[in-house]
Design a protein around this motif. Structure first.
Motif, PDB file in Angstrom:
ATOM      1  N   SER A  70       0.771  -1.092   0.055  1.00 46.59           N
ATOM      2  CA  SER A  70       0.014  -0.023   0.003  1.00 46.59           C
ATOM      3  C   SER A  70       0.906   1.299   0.020  1.00 46.59           C
ATOM      4  CB  SER A  70      -1.076   0.054   1.263  1.00 46.59           C
ATOM      5  OG  SER A  70      -1.947  -1.038   1.153  1.00 46.59           O
ATOM      6  N   TYR A  71       2.104   1.024   0.327  1.00 47.26           N
ATOM      7  CA  TYR A  71       2.850   2.428   0.813  1.00 47.26           C
ATOM      8  C   TYR A  71       4.205   2.400   0.164  1.00 47.26           C
ATOM      9  CZ  TYR A  71      -0.964   3.246   4.167  1.00 47.26           C
ATOM     10  OH  TYR A  71      -2.290   3.290   4.556  1.00 47.26           O
ATOM     11  N   GLY A  72       4.505   1.095  -0.529  1.00 37.28           N
ATOM     12  CA  GLY A  72       5.842   0.992  -0.990  1.00 37.28           C
ATOM     13  C   GLY A  72       6.258   1.556  -2.127  1.00 37.28           C
ATOM     14  N   ALA A  73       5.214   2.236  -3.137  1.00 37.20           N
ATOM     15  CA  ALA A  73       5.558   2.867  -4.286  1.00 37.20           C
ATOM     16  C   ALA A  73       4.882   4.396  -4.054  1.00 37.20           C
ATOM     17  CB  ALA A  73       4.645   2.449  -5.537  1.00 37.20           C
ATOM     18  N   PRO A  74       5.244   5.396  -4.631  1.00 39.87           N
ATOM     19  CA  PRO A  74       5.016   6.893  -4.464  1.00 39.87           C
ATOM     20  C   PRO A  74       3.597   7.085  -4.622  1.00 39.87           C
ATOM     21  CG  PRO A  74       7.156   6.664  -5.351  1.00 39.87           C
ATOM     22  CD  PRO A  74       6.525   5.298  -5.402  1.00 39.87           C
ATOM     23  N   GLN A  75       3.176   6.574  -5.641  1.00 42.94           N
ATOM     24  CA  GLN A  75       1.727   6.890  -6.168  1.00 42.94           C
ATOM     25  C   GLN A  75       0.749   6.045  -5.327  1.00 42.94           C
ATOM     26  OE1 GLN A  75       0.572   9.082  -8.583  1.00 42.94           O
ATOM     27  NE2 GLN A  75      -1.252   8.908  -7.384  1.00 42.94           N
ATOM     28  N   ALA A  76       0.999   4.817  -5.117  1.00 42.99           N
ATOM     29  CA  ALA A  76       0.046   4.164  -3.788  1.00 42.99           C
ATOM     30  C   ALA A  76       0.232   4.816  -2.629  1.00 42.99           C
ATOM     31  CB  ALA A  76       0.890   2.571  -3.845  1.00 42.99           C
ATOM     32  N   SER A  77       1.383   5.306  -2.122  1.00 41.00           N
ATOM     33  CA  SER A  77       1.681   5.802  -0.941  1.00 41.00           C
ATOM     34  C   SER A  77       0.563   7.282  -0.841  1.00 41.00           C
ATOM     35  CB  SER A  77       2.944   6.242  -0.464  1.00 41.00           C
ATOM     36  OG  SER A  77       2.920   6.745   0.837  1.00 41.00           O
ATOM     37  N   ARG A  78       0.787   7.991  -1.705  1.00 40.69           N
ATOM     38  CA  ARG A  78      -0.008   9.169  -1.913  1.00 40.69           C
ATOM     39  C   ARG A  78      -1.509   8.969  -2.056  1.00 40.69           C
ATOM     40  NH1 ARG A  78       4.133  10.658  -5.276  1.00 40.69           N
ATOM     41  NH2 ARG A  78       3.108  10.090  -7.315  1.00 40.69           N
ATOM     42  N   ASN A  79      -2.004   8.062  -2.678  1.00 41.22           N
ATOM     43  CA  ASN A  79      -3.309   7.573  -2.826  1.00 41.22           C
ATOM     44  C   ASN A  79      -3.985   7.175  -1.542  1.00 41.22           C
ATOM     45  OD1 ASN A  79      -3.304   8.055  -5.736  1.00 41.22           O
ATOM     46  ND2 ASN A  79      -3.386   5.942  -6.094  1.00 41.22           N
TER      47      ASN A  79
END
Length: 323
Positions: A273-282
């Motif tokens: 859920s938070y390992g990639a920038p876009q996923a983390s922002r979302n």
């Protein structure tokens, strides 16, 4: 660095079909006596135990271009063949890490061995295993015979909680390993002990294997306090996670010690859920946040779980999403 398996010729058409057929041959019990298949090398007969791993390496390299699923299956099968002939004795003299005939061995760690360790076995690695096996029925030091052979160019460290056992076995361990195994002593559940181990060894391990006391607390303290001693691109492997629920290893009904596998589940959720920038922002914009555990493992690249064990890999520094 850990994802690279082998390099070899690209196979296609009839060559690829031949490899698939070779994999089928490996399922024939008549082939289990030392014959392997792979790419243009075809079926290769292993003449003796000496150099067996090197012969398998040659076959794997020749088969480097075919379907990855077939390759992974063949690679694991090869490791099992090697283990049964080269590492496993009736008295468990090489330990109990790998499935062996008649299910006489306890574990099935050939999956992580084949996937992560065999492909880099000739590299100049720095290796630590926690747990000398002093409380095992087949006696201490089985892995001392395994790792120096599997990792011929590695600097090998082993840690054990029982100083009495270490001192009693020191001479024979030195003899069996050709002086290659260096010993550490202490309780892995004690962060100050882990710091001492890092200070004594210099840290910067390519591979850490936790086969120690198996308690939920020991495994968690080891993961979170030795993670910093794993070098970029390295891995920390926790064995015996299937025992998280057992009272013997710290699961007390109504108790407060969290199950290690539950904590790992939260780490997996955080990574996804938070390992990639876009996923983390979302997720953060939606009002969610990672668990308190997530910040304890900086530069975590991935978590690969399989029966009984999980492999935690650290970013090498080449991944765009890692600092």
């Amino acid at each position: 660095a850990q994802s690279s398996i082998v390099s070899g010729p690209q196979l296609s058409g009839s060559e690829g079909a031949g490899v698939s057929g070779g994999a089928e041959e490996l399922r024939d019990e008549d082939r289990n006596r030392g014959q392997v298949a792979g790419g243009e090398a075809g079926i290769r007969s292993v003449q003796s135990e000496e150099g067996l791993l090197e012969q398998y390496d040659t076959v794997l390299k020749a088969a480097g271009g075919f379907d990855s699923a077939v390759f992974a299956s063949l690679q694991t099968k090869m490791l099992l063949d090697v283990a049964r002939k080269y590492y496993i004795a009736p008295d468990h003299s090489f330990g109990d890490k790998i499935t062996c005939p008649g299910n006489k061995c306890k574990h099935a760690y050939e999956q992580y061995l084949a996937k992560y360790i065999v492909p880099i076995r000739y590299q100049k690695l720095k290796f630590l295993e926690i747990g000398l096996g002093c409380n095992m029925a087949y006696g201490a030091g089985a892995s001392v015979r395994l790792w120096p052979q599997l990792l011929p160019n590695a600097e090998i460290w082993m840690a054990e909680v029982s100083r009495q056992c270490v001192e009693a076995k020191r001479a024979i361990i030195n003899e069996q390993s050709g002086g290659r195994v260096k010993l550490l002593v202490g309780d892995q559940a004690n962060p100050s002990v882990l710091k001492d181990w890092v200070d004594q060894s210099g840290g910067m391990f390519d591979i850490v294997v936790d086969d120690g006391g198996h308690t939920n607390n020991q495994q968690w303290v080891t993961l979170t306090h030795l993670w910093g001693a794993v070098k970029p691109g390295g891995m920390l492997i926790i064995e015996d996670l299937s025992e998280s629920h057992l009272p013997l290893y710290g699961k007390i009904p109504g108790g407060t010690v969290p199950l290690m596998i539950k904590r790992i589940g939260l780490l997996v959720e955080d990574l996804v859920s938070y390992g990639a920038p876009q996923a983390s922002r979302n997720n953060r914009n939606a009002g969610f946040s990672p668990s308190p555990y997530y910040e304890l493992l900086p530069n975590l690249k991935d978590i690969d779980c399989m029966p009984e064990a999980c492999v935690f890999t650290k970013c090498s520094g080449l991944e765009p999403r890692c600092p």
